[in-house]
Design a protein around this motif. Sequence first.
Motif, PDB file in Angstrom:
ATOM      1  N   ALA A   1       0.689  -1.217  -0.122  1.00  0.00           N
ATOM      2  CA  ALA A   1       0.020  -0.103   0.521  1.00  0.00           C
ATOM      3  C   ALA A   1       1.201   1.670  -0.146  1.00  0.00           C
ATOM      4  O   ALA A   1       0.721   2.066  -1.008  1.00  0.00           O
ATOM      5  CB  ALA A   1      -1.218   0.272   1.221  1.00  0.00           C
ATOM      6  N   GLY A   2       2.400   1.570   0.548  1.00  0.00           N
ATOM      7  CA  GLY A   2       2.786   2.194   0.656  1.00  0.00           C
ATOM      8  C   GLY A   2       3.194   2.452  -1.641  1.00  0.00           C
ATOM      9  O   GLY A   2       3.815   3.958  -0.681  1.00  0.00           O
ATOM     10  N   LEU A   3       3.951   1.979  -0.712  1.00  0.00           N
ATOM     11  CA  LEU A   3       4.351   1.657  -2.302  1.00  0.00           C
ATOM     12  C   LEU A   3       3.444   2.045  -3.757  1.00  0.00           C
ATOM     13  O   LEU A   3       3.744   3.011  -4.488  1.00  0.00           O
ATOM     14  CB  LEU A   3       5.466   0.335  -2.930  1.00  0.00           C
ATOM     15  CG  LEU A   3       5.839   0.093  -2.509  1.00  0.00           C
ATOM     16  CD1 LEU A   3       7.113  -1.534  -2.311  1.00  0.00           C
ATOM     17  CD2 LEU A   3       7.104   0.652  -2.213  1.00  0.00           C
ATOM     18  N   MET A   4       2.518   1.480  -3.859  1.00  0.00           N
ATOM     19  CA  MET A   4       1.649   1.913  -4.770  1.00  0.00           C
ATOM     20  C   MET A   4       1.122   3.778  -3.853  1.00  0.00           C
ATOM     21  O   MET A   4       0.933   4.314  -5.586  1.00  0.00           O
ATOM     22  CB  MET A   4       0.368   0.910  -3.945  1.00  0.00           C
ATOM     23  CG  MET A   4       0.222  -0.412  -4.548  1.00  0.00           C
ATOM     24  SD  MET A   4      -1.632  -1.588  -3.921  1.00  0.00           S
ATOM     25  CE  MET A   4      -3.077  -0.726  -3.865  1.00  0.00           C
ATOM     26  N   GLY A   5       1.107   4.227  -2.617  1.00  0.00           N
ATOM     27  CA  GLY A   5       0.868   5.235  -2.707  1.00  0.00           C
ATOM     28  C   GLY A   5       2.236   6.103  -3.176  1.00  0.00           C
ATOM     29  O   GLY A   5       1.693   7.345  -4.289  1.00  0.00           O
ATOM     30  N   ALA A   6       3.124   5.495  -3.333  1.00  0.00           N
ATOM     31  CA  ALA A   6       4.128   6.509  -3.549  1.00  0.00           C
ATOM     32  C   ALA A   6       4.263   6.207  -5.319  1.00  0.00           C
ATOM     33  O   ALA A   6       4.659   7.999  -6.043  1.00  0.00           O
ATOM     34  CB  ALA A   6       5.140   5.842  -2.995  1.00  0.00           C
TER      35      ALA A   6
END
Length: 122
Positions: free
Chosen positions: A10-15
């Motif tokens: 989710a963090g990578l997707m957000g970035a």
Amino acid sequence: GIARILAAFAGLMGAAGVALAAITAHLPDAARLGSASSMLLFHAGAVLGALALTGRRVLHDRISLAASCAMVIGALLFAGDLVLRQFAGYSLFPMAAPTGGTLLIASWLVVALAAAWPPRAP
């Protein structure tokens, strides 16, 4: 466990979603990237929300984790296909974006099921 892996995705997707939004602002004819950005950003928050609700025992844990996995896979298929078409000129595989979109729709329905199904005893 799997929840930590999903949170990392989710963090990578957000970035990636923010990066694609920035690229979209500077490239002419980058509508595909705007759609990819939106799907990544919306579903990054949804995955984190589902994980938080699972931790609070609002959502059934196994069903919610399955929905979250499907959201990550669906968003990556959808966005990955659009980004590849934008920059490389070809698709991830035939019907990759619609497959990802269909998986996203299904994952939202599974979230609803996770909310309706009683949580397991601790």
